[in-house]
Scaffold this motif. Sequence first.
Motif, short mmCIF file in Angstrom:
data_model
loop_
_atom_site.label_atom_id
_atom_site.label_comp_id
_atom_site.label_asym_id
_atom_site.label_seq_id
_atom_site.Cartn_x
_atom_site.Cartn_y
_atom_site.Cartn_z
N GLU A 112 1.43 -13.07 0.89
CA GLU A 112 0.53 -13.48 1.12
C GLU A 112 1.50 -14.67 1.80
O GLU A 112 1.42 -14.63 3.91
N ALA A 113 2.11 -15.04 1.45
CA ALA A 113 3.26 -16.61 2.26
C ALA A 113 3.97 -15.55 3.40
O ALA A 113 4.02 -16.06 4.70
N LEU A 114 4.45 -14.17 3.30
CA LEU A 114 4.83 -13.87 3.82
C LEU A 114 4.16 -12.80 4.89
O LEU A 114 5.00 -12.10 6.29
N HIS A 115 3.40 -12.83 4.52
CA HIS A 115 2.08 -11.84 5.32
C HIS A 115 2.60 -10.27 5.85
O HIS A 115 2.94 -9.92 6.94
N VAL A 116 3.10 -9.59 4.56
CA VAL A 116 2.89 -8.12 3.82
C VAL A 116 2.64 -8.17 2.56
O VAL A 116 1.77 -8.43 2.63
N THR A 117 2.88 -6.47 2.80
CA THR A 117 2.10 -6.31 1.22
C THR A 117 2.66 -6.71 -0.46
O THR A 117 4.12 -6.74 -0.11
N HIS A 118 2.15 -6.37 -0.84
CA HIS A 118 2.41 -6.88 -2.24
C HIS A 118 3.60 -5.86 -2.58
O HIS A 118 4.41 -5.78 -2.96
N GLY A 119 3.43 -4.80 -2.15
CA GLY A 119 4.37 -3.17 -2.21
C GLY A 119 5.64 -3.63 -1.80
O GLY A 119 6.47 -3.31 -1.28
N ALA A 120 5.79 -4.11 -0.20
CA ALA A 120 6.80 -4.38 0.70
C ALA A 120 8.01 -5.83 0.07
O ALA A 120 8.89 -5.31 -0.12
N VAL A 121 7.11 -6.64 -1.13
CA VAL A 121 8.29 -7.96 -1.45
C VAL A 121 8.88 -7.10 -2.40
O VAL A 121 9.57 -7.37 -2.75
N SER A 122 7.57 -5.88 -3.42
CA SER A 122 8.28 -5.48 -4.41
C SER A 122 9.36 -4.81 -4.01
O SER A 122 10.39 -4.79 -5.11
N ALA A 125 12.31 -12.28 0.81
CA ALA A 125 11.19 -12.04 -0.09
C ALA A 125 11.35 -12.51 -1.62
O ALA A 125 10.72 -12.71 -1.81
N PHE A 126 13.14 -12.40 -1.99
CA PHE A 126 13.15 -13.19 -3.70
C PHE A 126 12.54 -14.37 -3.32
O PHE A 126 11.71 -14.89 -4.82
N GLU A 127 13.13 -15.18 -2.50
CA GLU A 127 13.22 -16.30 -2.50
C GLU A 127 11.98 -16.82 -2.32
O GLU A 127 11.14 -18.11 -3.00
N ALA A 128 10.65 -16.06 -2.17
CA ALA A 128 9.41 -16.26 -1.90
C ALA A 128 8.98 -15.86 -3.11
O ALA A 128 7.92 -17.73 -3.75
#
Length: 294
Positions: free
Chosen positions: A29-39, A14-17
Amino acid sequence: MTDSDLPPLNALRAFEAAARLGSLSRAAEALHVTHGAVSRQVRLLEDWLGTPLFTRAGRGLRLTPAGIRLRDAAGDAFARLQGAAATIRRAGSGQARVLGCPGSLLARWMIPRLPRLAEALPDLKLHLSPHEGAFPPSLDGFDAALLIATPPWPASWRVRTLAVERIGPVLSARHAEVDRLSALTPDALLREPLLHTTSRPQAWPTWASLHGAAAPGSPGADFEHLYFLLEAAAAGLGVAIAPQELVADDLAAGRLLAPWGFVGTDAQWILATRRDDDDAQLEALAAWLRLELD
């Protein structure tokens, strides 16, 4: 090394993306998850490392020094994994490698040599894909690219240099003024109407510079692709200019003449792959290409 020595891999992805794309939203969007999940994954990684990786910059993100260091290491590691996985998948499935190259190079040089390639490398399966213009730094859609170009290359490429490009003027023995034109010096030839290609407008000026002559001053017919340019020359319509290797078969058959010879340029024949792709089949292809161009 134990598993506890490594950061959480989902968090690292997630960090690398986010670091590569400059945005948590674009990473989501690139990882097909939510903004909150990446955060959450980025915060998890920062907690694990004990240091912030991003600072806010308006609506965007700015990497901290630690973030820059981790981005470079993570990007390199994921690229190597991607290259290794692609190589293993191809080897296991017998999948054809997609080789991109300009259409004129494909038609005039690569296709006539396919029987020799099949004999030399019978296990190599190639899908040849014509491509005009610059190749993307990511080489999306291609396993390798065969082209004639001038360095520097994209940092994301692994480049195998095959040969120095040599260019020269050619004309047909059927040209109405073949004897007069063949006797001209480079300076005099460059004052004649010459055939050009829009895909490489600097070919004639480059040749003129290499001979210490003035740039051509008499524009002749213009063709979109080198293939059409050389067909026009072979039909006796004028003097064209081309890489030696792309007219070698026509010269051997007497279809074209090269009274002025050929001269080396700053450009090179190269085979490019993604930086971390160490596919043995493509290495073998590069070795075969060097022999063909020698």
